[in-house]
Design a protein around this motif. Structure first.
Motif, PDB file in Angstrom:
ATOM      1  N   GLN A 189       0.596  -1.173   0.374  1.00  0.00           N
ATOM      2  CA  GLN A 189       0.397   0.476   0.230  1.00  0.00           C
ATOM      3  C   GLN A 189       1.063   1.400   0.152  1.00  0.00           C
ATOM      4  O   GLN A 189       1.397   1.642  -0.915  1.00  0.00           O
ATOM      5  N   ASN A 190       0.537   2.248   0.929  1.00  0.00           N
ATOM      6  CA  ASN A 190       1.288   2.977   1.682  1.00  0.00           C
ATOM      7  C   ASN A 190       2.830   2.760   1.768  1.00  0.00           C
ATOM      8  O   ASN A 190       3.869   4.332   1.983  1.00  0.00           O
ATOM      9  N   ASP A 191       2.889   2.017   2.707  1.00  0.00           N
ATOM     10  CA  ASP A 191       4.445   1.661   3.314  1.00  0.00           C
ATOM     11  C   ASP A 191       5.606   1.310   2.128  1.00  0.00           C
ATOM     12  O   ASP A 191       5.012   0.125   1.865  1.00  0.00           O
ATOM     13  N   THR A 192       6.414   1.546   2.405  1.00  0.00           N
ATOM     14  CA  THR A 192       7.511   0.727   1.740  1.00  0.00           C
ATOM     15  C   THR A 192       8.508   0.139   2.814  1.00  0.00           C
ATOM     16  O   THR A 192       8.452  -0.007   4.077  1.00  0.00           O
ATOM     17  N   ASN A 193       8.543  -0.988   2.522  1.00  0.00           N
ATOM     18  CA  ASN A 193       9.968  -2.373   2.556  1.00  0.00           C
ATOM     19  C   ASN A 193       9.197  -2.997   4.409  1.00  0.00           C
ATOM     20  O   ASN A 193       9.717  -2.834   5.317  1.00  0.00           O
ATOM     21  N   THR A 194       7.677  -3.179   3.798  1.00  0.00           N
ATOM     22  CA  THR A 194       6.936  -3.451   4.927  1.00  0.00           C
ATOM     23  C   THR A 194       7.369  -5.228   5.354  1.00  0.00           C
ATOM     24  O   THR A 194       6.905  -5.595   6.520  1.00  0.00           O
ATOM     25  N   GLY A 195       7.277  -5.493   3.893  1.00  0.00           N
ATOM     26  CA  GLY A 195       8.688  -7.380   3.793  1.00  0.00           C
ATOM     27  C   GLY A 195       6.933  -7.654   3.552  1.00  0.00           C
ATOM     28  O   GLY A 195       5.458  -7.436   4.749  1.00  0.00           O
ATOM     29  N   ALA A 196       6.927  -9.244   3.992  1.00  0.00           N
ATOM     30  CA  ALA A 196       5.962 -10.163   3.346  1.00  0.00           C
ATOM     31  C   ALA A 196       6.614 -11.485   3.308  1.00  0.00           C
ATOM     32  O   ALA A 196       7.735 -11.850   3.373  1.00  0.00           O
ATOM     33  N   ILE A 197       5.187 -12.409   2.971  1.00  0.00           N
ATOM     34  CA  ILE A 197       5.509 -13.972   3.003  1.00  0.00           C
ATOM     35  C   ILE A 197       4.842 -14.450   2.375  1.00  0.00           C
ATOM     36  O   ILE A 197       4.045 -14.415   2.368  1.00  0.00           O
ATOM     37  N   ASP A 198       5.628 -15.190   1.407  1.00  0.00           N
ATOM     38  CA  ASP A 198       5.562 -16.252  -0.078  1.00  0.00           C
ATOM     39  C   ASP A 198       5.026 -17.725   0.531  1.00  0.00           C
ATOM     40  O   ASP A 198       6.803 -18.273   1.238  1.00  0.00           O
ATOM     41  N   GLU A 199       4.127 -18.478   0.730  1.00  0.00           N
ATOM     42  CA  GLU A 199       3.897 -19.983   1.182  1.00  0.00           C
ATOM     43  C   GLU A 199       3.885 -20.779   0.077  1.00  0.00           C
ATOM     44  O   GLU A 199       3.048 -20.685  -1.061  1.00  0.00           O
ATOM     45  N   PHE A 200       4.679 -21.637  -0.124  1.00  0.00           N
ATOM     46  CA  PHE A 200       5.131 -22.395  -1.440  1.00  0.00           C
ATOM     47  C   PHE A 200       4.285 -24.292  -0.772  1.00  0.00           C
ATOM     48  O   PHE A 200       4.898 -24.486  -0.718  1.00  0.00           O
ATOM     49  N   ILE A 201       3.678 -24.607  -2.101  1.00  0.00           N
ATOM     50  CA  ILE A 201       2.750 -25.777  -1.439  1.00  0.00           C
ATOM     51  C   ILE A 201       2.718 -27.007  -2.019  1.00  0.00           C
ATOM     52  O   ILE A 201       2.612 -26.773  -3.508  1.00  0.00           O
ATOM     53  N   TYR A 202       3.270 -27.942  -2.072  1.00  0.00           N
ATOM     54  CA  TYR A 202       3.239 -29.393  -2.484  1.00  0.00           C
ATOM     55  C   TYR A 202       2.626 -29.609  -3.295  1.00  0.00           C
ATOM     56  O   TYR A 202       1.972 -30.450  -2.317  1.00  0.00           O
ATOM     57  N   ASN A 203       2.197 -29.709  -4.488  1.00  0.00           N
ATOM     58  CA  ASN A 203       1.039 -31.108  -4.807  1.00  0.00           C
ATOM     59  C   ASN A 203       1.051 -31.843  -5.090  1.00  0.00           C
ATOM     60  O   ASN A 203       1.916 -33.313  -5.458  1.00  0.00           O
ATOM     61  N   THR A 204       0.575 -33.291  -4.047  1.00  0.00           N
ATOM     62  CA  THR A 204       0.882 -34.295  -3.862  1.00  0.00           C
ATOM     63  C   THR A 204       0.681 -34.987  -4.720  1.00  0.00           C
ATOM     64  O   THR A 204       0.816 -36.392  -4.985  1.00  0.00           O
ATOM     65  N   ALA A 205      -0.286 -34.652  -6.535  1.00  0.00           N
ATOM     66  CA  ALA A 205      -0.877 -35.795  -6.831  1.00  0.00           C
ATOM     67  C   ALA A 205       0.413 -35.872  -8.000  1.00  0.00           C
ATOM     68  O   ALA A 205       0.655 -37.190  -8.724  1.00  0.00           O
ATOM     69  N   SER A 206       1.380 -34.463  -7.778  1.00  0.00           N
ATOM     70  CA  SER A 206       2.835 -34.793  -8.925  1.00  0.00           C
ATOM     71  C   SER A 206       3.604 -35.288  -7.549  1.00  0.00           C
ATOM     72  O   SER A 206       3.775 -35.149  -6.897  1.00  0.00           O
ATOM     73  N   ASP A 207       4.317 -36.471  -7.673  1.00  0.00           N
ATOM     74  CA  ASP A 207       5.151 -36.793  -6.835  1.00  0.00           C
ATOM     75  C   ASP A 207       6.134 -36.682  -6.919  1.00  0.00           C
ATOM     76  O   ASP A 207       6.643 -36.817  -5.597  1.00  0.00           O
ATOM     77  N   THR A 208       7.363 -35.926  -8.168  1.00  0.00           N
ATOM     78  CA  THR A 208       8.274 -35.650  -7.987  1.00  0.00           C
ATOM     79  C   THR A 208       8.190 -33.766  -8.339  1.00  0.00           C
ATOM     80  O   THR A 208       7.903 -34.045  -9.574  1.00  0.00           O
ATOM     81  N   ALA A 209       9.172 -32.782  -8.122  1.00  0.00           N
ATOM     82  CA  ALA A 209       9.363 -31.901  -8.041  1.00  0.00           C
ATOM     83  C   ALA A 209       9.877 -31.586  -9.817  1.00  0.00           C
ATOM     84  O   ALA A 209      11.056 -32.959 -10.366  1.00  0.00           O
ATOM     85  N   SER A 210       9.374 -30.819 -10.691  1.00  0.00           N
ATOM     86  CA  SER A 210       9.853 -30.912 -11.478  1.00  0.00           C
ATOM     87  C   SER A 210      11.259 -29.062 -12.015  1.00  0.00           C
ATOM     88  O   SER A 210      10.165 -29.233 -11.876  1.00  0.00           O
ATOM     89  N   SER A 211      11.624 -29.923 -13.235  1.00  0.00           N
ATOM     90  CA  SER A 211      12.370 -28.492 -13.420  1.00  0.00           C
ATOM     91  C   SER A 211      11.853 -27.298 -15.090  1.00  0.00           C
ATOM     92  O   SER A 211      11.872 -26.517 -15.490  1.00  0.00           O
ATOM     93  N   ASN A 212      10.842 -28.348 -15.272  1.00  0.00           N
ATOM     94  CA  ASN A 212       9.761 -28.213 -16.289  1.00  0.00           C
ATOM     95  C   ASN A 212       8.186 -27.484 -15.246  1.00  0.00           C
ATOM     96  O   ASN A 212       7.001 -28.373 -15.868  1.00  0.00           O
ATOM     97  N   GLY A 213       8.677 -26.621 -14.607  1.00  0.00           N
ATOM     98  CA  GLY A 213       6.788 -25.903 -14.269  1.00  0.00           C
ATOM     99  C   GLY A 213       6.353 -27.080 -13.123  1.00  0.00           C
ATOM    100  O   GLY A 213       5.232 -27.896 -13.124  1.00  0.00           O
ATOM    101  N   GLY A 214       7.028 -27.268 -12.015  1.00  0.00           N
ATOM    102  CA  GLY A 214       6.829 -28.568 -11.373  1.00  0.00           C
ATOM    103  C   GLY A 214       5.278 -28.269 -10.524  1.00  0.00           C
ATOM    104  O   GLY A 214       4.285 -27.391 -10.549  1.00  0.00           O
TER     105      GLY A 214
END
Length: 298
Positions: A189-214
């Motif tokens: 918003q109007n504040d600078t350098n407030t900070g934030a967090i992203d969560e990356f959730i592993y989709n168990t439907a795909s068994d392994t990570a992939s270098s092609n859009g995991g």
């Protein structure tokens, strides 16, 4: 370094607890041997160890930074692979940027059954359309099968890509399927350098990570209920304890750089307690690094 003159190469020293005393066991240095390439590798700038898995960041190594993966075998820490441009595990030319500081922070989680996952921060990664230093996170899925190691990897960016946000400055595994990473320079918003967090959730439907859009889905957690504040640098540091569901988030710029640390419960939307040092002055930067041990110490 071994030439006696090169500086900022870095080293990691491993200790083991024996009969109540921490005993030095091994010096782990330039993982490929010899003289470090530029004298600024910063090997050991970030370290994480879980059981027999050791991950070491060297964000000054080469033109973008590198990360070294070790396992403990025959009473010795042995390098198994290096992640970075032109290494054992290597992103393509368009999947990293120069001076990205790959390995600025690292986090490892032992999945079990011969598998572990590694989160790697690259907070100075540039994106297209002029979004410099937006940052990104690489995730490696390592597997030991049939007496051989194999590695798949993925790269993920913030839900709200922003110049100078520096995603990947901090990270912690919530469990085997959820990796959190901080963007302490994210402006809200109007504040600078407030900070934030992203969560990356592993989709168990795909068994392994992939270098092609995991299979990692992005969930932007924002400030997790904390009030906005200029230059708070929220999520400059993070730590979690899987057994007790506690999460600790540092905001060293809060209140004119006096700093604060937030303790969260398992659903992460509620702040259990905001902590400040009993006596602080401006520029103390309380919360610039954090850790937690079960429900007893942080």
């Amino acid at each position: 370094n071994s030439d006696g003159t090169t500086v900022r190469c870095g080293a990691v020293h491993m200790y083991q607890l024996e009969q109540g005393t921490w005993v030095w066991k091994q010096r782990v240095a330039d993982a490929r041997g010899g003289i470090c390439n530029s004298g600024t590798e910063e090997f050991g700038f970030a370290v994480d160890v879980k059981g027999t898995r050791l991950v070491v960041g060297a964000p000054g190594d080469g033109n973008a930074g590198r990360v070294h993966l070790f396992t403990y075998f025959n009473n010795q820490w042995t390098r198994r692979a290096t992640f970075g441009p032109d290494q054992d595990i290597s992103p393509a030319n368009n999947q990293y940027s120069n001076d990205a500081r790959i390995g600025h922070d690292v986090a490892v989680h032992d999945v079990g059954q011969g598998r572990y996952r590694v989160g790697i921060g690259a907070p100075l990664t540039n994106f297209d359309m002029g979004r410099s230093n937006a940052g990104l996170v690489y995730i490696i899925d390592a597997s030991f099968q049939n007496n051989a190691w194999s590695y798949d990897w993925d790269l993920v960016g913030s839900q709200s890509i922003q110049s100078n946000a520096s995603l990947g400055t901090s990270m912690t595994w919530r469990d085997a399927t959820r990796l959190w990473s901080g963007s302490p320079y994210y402006s809200r918003q109007n504040d600078t350098n407030t900070g934030a967090i992203d969560e990356f959730i592993y989709n168990t439907a795909s068994d392994t990570a992939s270098s092609n859009g995991g299979p990692y889905d992005i969930n932007g957690l924002g400030l997790a209920g904390q009030s906005n504040s200029d230059d708070a640098f929220y999520a400059y540091a993070m730590a979690s304890d899987e057994a007790t569901n506690w999460i600790v988030v540092g905001a060293p710029g809060k209140n004119n750089d006096q700093g604060m640390t937030y303790v969260m419960d398992s659903n992460f939307a509620v702040s259990h307690q905001a902590l400040a040092a009993p006596s602080t002055d401006n520029d103390d930067s309380f919360g610039i690094t954090v850790d937690i041990c079960s429900n007893e110490r942080l």
